[in-house]
Write an enzyme that holds these catalytic residues in place. Structure first.
Site, short mmCIF file in Angstrom:
data_model
loop_
_atom_site.label_atom_id
_atom_site.label_comp_id
_atom_site.label_asym_id
_atom_site.label_seq_id
_atom_site.Cartn_x
_atom_site.Cartn_y
_atom_site.Cartn_z
N GLY A 164 0.83 -1.21 0.00
CA GLY A 164 0.00 0.00 0.00
C GLY A 164 0.86 1.25 0.00
O GLY A 164 0.83 2.03 0.96
N GLY A 205 0.68 4.05 -1.49
CA GLY A 205 0.00 5.33 -1.37
C GLY A 205 -0.16 5.75 0.08
O GLY A 205 -0.09 6.93 0.42
N ASP A 206 -0.39 4.78 0.95
CA ASP A 206 -0.47 5.03 2.40
C ASP A 206 0.92 5.10 3.03
O ASP A 206 1.22 6.02 3.80
CB ASP A 206 -1.25 3.91 3.08
CG ASP A 206 -2.75 4.01 2.88
OD1 ASP A 206 -3.30 5.09 3.14
OD2 ASP A 206 -3.36 3.02 2.46
N VAL A 207 1.75 4.12 2.72
CA VAL A 207 3.04 4.00 3.41
C VAL A 207 3.95 5.18 3.12
O VAL A 207 4.57 5.75 4.03
CB VAL A 207 3.72 2.67 3.02
CG1 VAL A 207 5.18 2.64 3.49
CG2 VAL A 207 2.95 1.49 3.60
N GLY A 236 2.80 8.20 4.91
CA GLY A 236 3.13 8.08 6.33
C GLY A 236 4.60 8.36 6.60
O GLY A 236 4.95 9.03 7.59
#
Length: 406
Positions: free
Chosen positions: A189, A191-193, A196
């Site tokens: 993921g 796009g999230d990682v 973050g």
């Protein structure tokens, strides 16, 4: 693991590693992947991360997978991996008593992290401007799909977003896959990682400013923006050549041979940029004709004849196993086998670098969980051991009335 020491009457007493962020308190209101990954990075390096959860808990607690010895499904792998070393406080922020508890914690905290859509915290009376009145040095960090209006109002600001949306809109999918007709998301993921990771950096930078000036600030990451930053090649290709970046399959649009090549039992990666590596590869392949071909001299020559170059290398690699290719190419030019989980768990590099961390189970006597370790290493500040993720509301007796505030 090295220990730090402190002197006491001439003796040296070992101290448990505290982490380079020890003393930083983070209130983590985020859910799922992007925010929890950010705060995991901080907790792994010693920050006290208090996970603020609603009565139902973080959605990732129910996402799985679960081990065979967890019939009650108490410990989802998704949750364990991202929330090790944190504390859990259950607060129903629709209730005034819970809001009062959070405001009290804000006064003694350094950071607030959340990944709600714009306006959610403001409607609760807990937006940045309100919390900054309680603690002017507060760093308030937000991840949103399309950013916060404070730093540039996107026409998509109110749209919900997940990793797959960020990968699609930020350009990553348009550059990934076999060809332009088959765009593909990446497996992790990202796009999230990546969002973050970027927010963790931003928080540490803002903390440094707050320490110097006493002034906190609002920090904003849009998942869309993070993906566009990751796809930097897309921008300069369009700017300089007017070319729309397209998927390059397992190759590279500017370099050859550079990418994945078939082995008899899988795939390997080879990356040749410099002429020296190209000549070394031709020597190992016993193809002096390739090394001496003037058409293939230099990066531009090999780029112009990429199909021919890649086919020559593929013909050679596909007749050999990954182990044979590793013996021939490993250490001689940029090379690596394509590893799956079995390969990674058995790789001596992973063992030497301590990249599989053991997280103690919450129940004594039960087998520890294994998760990907934090990759950051400091020469003077030893890593702290991964610690058990919290049960839902486990730390309410510490930070709030013994009964969850709802």
């Amino acid at each position: 693991m090295r220990s730090s020491f402190t002197s006491c009457s001439g003796c040296r007493v070992a101290e448990a590693p505290r982490g380079i962020l020890a003393g930083i308190r983070v209130l983590d209101l985020s859910r799922m992947l992007s925010g929890p990954y950010c705060t995991m990075m901080l907790a792994d390096h010693g920050a006290e991360v208090i996970k603020i959860e609603g009565p139902e808990g973080d959605t990732s607690r129910s996402n799985g997978p679960w081990r065979a010895d967890d019939a009650a499904h108490d410990w989802a792998g998704y949750f364990v991996s991202l929330n090790r070393g944190k504390k859990s406080l259950v607060l129903d922020l629709k209730q005034e008593e819970a809001k009062a508890t959070l405001r009290g914690l804000v006064r003694s905290s350094h950071v607030v992290v959340e990944n709600f859509r714009p306006g959610v915290m403001e409607r609760l009376g807990l937006g940045y401007e309100e919390l900054a009145k309680l603690n002017p040095a507060l760093v308030y960090a937000a991840i949103r799909g399309f950013g916060d209006p404070r730093s540039g109002e996107s026409p998509y600001a109110a749209w919900p977003s997940y990793d797959v949306v960020a990968q699609a809109m930020g350009g990553l999918m348009s550059m990934t896959g076999a060809d332009r007709d088959h765009p593909m998301k990446t497996g992790p993921g990202i796009g999230d990682v990546f969002a973050g990771m970027m927010l963790a950096f931003a928080i540490v930078a803002a903390l440094r400013h707050a320490e110097q000036t006493g002034q906190g600030q609002f920090v904003d990451i849009a998942m869309y923006d993070a993906m566009l930053s990751l796809c930097e090649r897309l921008v300069y290709l369009y700017d300089m050549e007017g070319r729309v970046a397209e998927p390059a399959g397992n190759g590279h649009p500017l370099l050859a041979p550079f990418g994945l090549f078939p082995a008899a039992d899988g795939w390997v990666s080879i990356g040749v940029v410099d002429d020296g590596f190209w000549r070394e590869l031709a020597r190992i392949m016993e193809r002096p004709d390739l090394a001496d071909d003037p058409r293939l001299a230099g990066k531009s020559g090999r780029r112009a004849h990429a199909a021919e170059v890649n086919e020559a290398v593929s013909t050679w690699t596909r007749s050999r196993s990954k182990a044979e290719l590793t013996a021939l190419l490993g250490g001689r030019l940029p090379f690596g086998p394509v590893n799956d989980a079995r390969d990674i768990f058995a790789d001596p590099h992973v063992a030497a670098r301590g990249m599989i961390a053991e997280v103690p189970h919450a129940e004594p006597g039960r087998k520890a969980w294994r998760v990907a370790a934090n990759p950051v290493r400091f020469s003077l500040t030893p890593a702290i051991p991964a610690s058990t993720p919290p049960r839902l509301g486990e730390h309410n007796p510490v930070f709030a009335p013994a009964k969850p505030v709802t």
